[in-house]
Scaffold this active site. Structure first.
Site, PDB file in Angstrom:
ATOM      1  N   ARG A  16       0.836  -1.200   0.000  1.00 35.70           N
ATOM      2  CA  ARG A  16       0.000   0.000   0.000  1.00 35.70           C
ATOM      3  C   ARG A  16       0.872   1.252   0.000  1.00 35.70           C
ATOM      4  NH1 ARG A  16       1.300   1.832   4.162  1.00 35.70           N
ATOM      5  NH2 ARG A  16       0.208   3.712   3.548  1.00 35.70           N
ATOM      6  N   GLY A  17       0.195   2.404  -0.199  1.00 35.23           N
ATOM      7  CA  GLY A  17       0.928   3.666  -0.321  1.00 35.23           C
ATOM      8  C   GLY A  17       1.187   3.903  -1.808  1.00 35.23           C
ATOM      9  N   GLY A  19       3.424   5.453  -3.637  1.00 37.90           N
ATOM     10  CA  GLY A  19       4.754   5.203  -4.196  1.00 37.90           C
ATOM     11  C   GLY A  19       5.043   3.713  -4.275  1.00 37.90           C
ATOM     12  N   ARG A  59      -6.182  -0.953  -7.675  1.00 37.65           N
ATOM     13  CA  ARG A  59      -6.592   0.169  -6.807  1.00 37.65           C
ATOM     14  C   ARG A  59      -6.843   1.362  -7.714  1.00 37.65           C
ATOM     15  NH1 ARG A  59      -4.373   1.496  -0.937  1.00 37.65           N
ATOM     16  NH2 ARG A  59      -6.524   2.055  -0.523  1.00 37.65           N
ATOM     17  N   CYS A 125      -1.775   9.362   8.215  1.00 37.51           N
ATOM     18  CA  CYS A 125      -1.644   8.058   7.550  1.00 37.51           C
ATOM     19  C   CYS A 125      -0.179   7.603   7.524  1.00 37.51           C
ATOM     20  CB  CYS A 125      -2.255   8.134   6.154  1.00 37.51           C
ATOM     21  SG  CYS A 125      -2.493   6.521   5.385  1.00 37.51           S
ATOM     22  N   ASP A 194      -1.937  10.727  -3.188  1.00 29.99           N
ATOM     23  CA  ASP A 194      -2.220   9.604  -4.088  1.00 29.99           C
ATOM     24  C   ASP A 194      -2.356  10.107  -5.518  1.00 29.99           C
ATOM     25  OD1 ASP A 194      -3.151   8.417  -1.340  1.00 29.99           O
ATOM     26  OD2 ASP A 194      -2.835   6.766  -2.747  1.00 29.99           O
ATOM     27  N   ASN A 204      -5.922  12.362  -1.226  1.00 30.05           N
ATOM     28  CA  ASN A 204      -5.083  11.615  -0.278  1.00 30.05           C
ATOM     29  C   ASN A 204      -5.996  10.937   0.740  1.00 30.05           C
ATOM     30  OD1 ASN A 204      -2.404  10.888   0.690  1.00 30.05           O
ATOM     31  ND2 ASN A 204      -2.794  12.224   2.425  1.00 30.05           N
ATOM     32  N   LYS A 205      -5.390  10.207   1.657  1.00 30.07           N
ATOM     33  CA  LYS A 205      -6.125   9.417   2.647  1.00 30.07           C
ATOM     34  C   LYS A 205      -7.292  10.176   3.259  1.00 30.07           C
ATOM     35  CE  LYS A 205      -5.696   5.991   3.530  1.00 30.07           C
ATOM     36  NZ  LYS A 205      -6.561   4.986   2.872  1.00 30.07           N
ATOM     37  N   LYS A 230       2.826  11.467  -9.275  1.00 24.74           N
ATOM     38  CA  LYS A 230       1.509  11.414  -8.624  1.00 24.74           C
ATOM     39  C   LYS A 230       0.590  12.519  -9.166  1.00 24.74           C
ATOM     40  CE  LYS A 230       3.441   9.203  -4.603  1.00 24.74           C
ATOM     41  NZ  LYS A 230       4.080   9.467  -3.305  1.00 24.74           N
TER      42      LYS A 230
HETATM   43  C1  RUB Z   1      -1.903   5.863   1.828  1.00 23.99           C
HETATM   44  C2  RUB Z   1      -1.926   7.344   1.649  1.00 23.99           C
HETATM   45  C3  RUB Z   1      -0.600   8.042   1.523  1.00 23.99           C
HETATM   46  C4  RUB Z   1      -0.279   8.214   0.038  1.00 23.99           C
HETATM   47  C5  RUB Z   1       1.161   8.674  -0.177  1.00 23.99           C
HETATM   48  O1  RUB Z   1      -3.171   5.276   1.640  1.00 23.99           O
HETATM   49  O2  RUB Z   1      -2.966   7.957   1.506  1.00 23.99           O
HETATM   50  O3  RUB Z   1      -0.677   9.316   2.101  1.00 23.99           O
HETATM   51  O4  RUB Z   1      -0.469   7.003  -0.639  1.00 23.99           O
HETATM   52  O5  RUB Z   1       2.051   7.688   0.280  1.00 23.99           O
HETATM   53  P1  RUB Z   1      -3.295   3.674   1.622  1.00 23.99           P
HETATM   54  P2  RUB Z   1       3.596   7.650  -0.194  1.00 23.99           P
HETATM   55  O6  RUB Z   1      -2.724   3.166   2.905  1.00 23.99           O
HETATM   56  O7  RUB Z   1      -4.778   3.421   1.505  1.00 23.99           O
HETATM   57  O8  RUB Z   1      -2.544   3.168   0.419  1.00 23.99           O
HETATM   58  O9  RUB Z   1       4.152   8.994   0.121  1.00 23.99           O
HETATM   59  O10 RUB Z   1       4.219   6.547   0.634  1.00 23.99           O
HETATM   60  O11 RUB Z   1       3.588   7.352  -1.649  1.00 23.99           O
END
Ligand code: RUB
Length: 309
Positions: A16-17, A19, A59, A125, A194, A204-205, A230
């Site tokens: 998840r996340g 990136g 996703r 998050c 996101d 974002n979250k 992004k």
């Molecule tokens: C994670 C979330 C993060 C972004 C950015 O949501 O909202 O703020 O994805 O993350 P989920 P990063 O847990 O539902 O994937 O900076 O690590 O890309």
């Protein structure tokens, strides 16, 4: 991992996340290409497109995944044989992963300039781009305090506090509802992204937009930490960002509430550009209203037009 396994892990949030799902998706494309048997070029190209679709649909909200997969397959329509295609996807994938990790480091460096010794940061998050800024500021010897939201229902805040505590950073976990109560003690808010639309809206979250409201009320700078992949070329052509809704079981257990009660579980929300002070990217700190320029200049107009479908 192949495309199907990666898609499953992304869908179940094992990966998840924004990136990380992009890097995992790109690695899956490489794996898929290298394990293709045979020399039928049409078959290879078709299979790669199908693999891309499987992963991209895992996703729906984070454009990072779509941008990453497009980068991995860039130029595939021009290759003349399967071997050339395999090499291309493999080197595209390696390049994307390398650039993505480098971008996170640069975001850490640039964002950390906005953090002063003694500052208190609030983050939401579990964003590795935001965490990169916090860790870099800490490594520079700045004494910082961090408030990290729990982030219901998945509680990704637990990952964040574990990661920051491991670095020896002074971190306090709060429930999402405590954001406004602590905001008067906060000097800067750092969140991830996101998707960023062409008009500078941050996706974002869930809960991010409420944090932005509380920050604006308390006159606390609200910074978004986001790699340029992004930013969404799709929104330039009028696509709306699809906000993923997940299962009710993530919020309530079976039998806990009457079956007549509906449960609404959107996992991302939209923060308008007026609430964002700046977006920290690997190419510099940009105002949200410059999102259009980033999409066209960084991703390139060829990229945008070639990848509309
Ligand atoms: C994670 C979330 C993060 C972004 C950015 O949501 O909202 O703020 O994805 O993350 P989920 P990063 O847990 O539902 O994937 O900076 O690590 O890309």
């Amino acid at each position: 991992m192949n495309a199907e396994e990666t898609a499953r892990d992304i869908e179940s949030m094992k990966i998840r996340g924004a990136g990380r799902i992009a890097r995992a998706g790109v690695e899956a494309m490489k794996h898929h290409a290298l394990s293709y048997k045979g020399s039928d070029l049409d078959g290879f190209q078709k299979e790669m497109q199908e693999a891309r679709d499987v992963v991209v649909n895992s996703r729906p909200t984070a454009i990072s995944l779509w941008n990453g997969l497009q980068s991995a397959l860039k130029g595939l329509e021009k290759v003349t044989d399967v071997e050339e295609g395999k090499k291309l996807v493999s080197s595209n994938a390696d390049l994307f992963v390398r650039d993505s990790l480098q971008a996170m480091d640069r975001i850490g460096q640039m964002g950390s300039r906005r953090i002063s010794d003694g500052d208190t940061v609030l983050t939401h998050c579990n964003s590795h781009a935001a965490i990169s800024v916090i860790k870099t500021a800490h490594a520079q010897g700045k004494r910082i305090k961090v408030y990290a939201t729990e982030s219901r229902p998945w509680r990704q805040g637990i990952l964040t506090v574990n990661e920051l505590a491991k670095e020896g950073i002074d971190v306090t976990l709060i429930i999402d509802g405590a954001v406004r109560s602590v905001m008067r003690k906060v000097n800067i808010v750092l969140v991830g992204a996101d998707t960023i639309t062409s008009s500078g809206v941050l996706i974002n979250k869930i809960g991010t937009s409420q944090i932005a409201l509380a920050a604006q009320e308390a006159r606390v700078p609200f910074l978004v930490c986001s790699e340029t992949y992004k930013f969404s070329p799709k929104t330039l052509f009028g696509d709306l960002v699809h906000i993923e809704e997940r299962d009710a079981g993530e919020i309530v257990k079976e039998g806990e509430i009457p079956s007549s009660v509906k449960v609404f579980n959107p996992v991302f929300d939209a923060t308008p550009p007026e609430y964002i002070d700046t977006i920290v990217t690997e190419i510099g700190l940009i105002p949200p209203f410059a999102a259009y320029e980033v999409i066209v200049k960084k991703l390139g107009s060829d990229y945008v037009f070639d990848n509309m479908e």
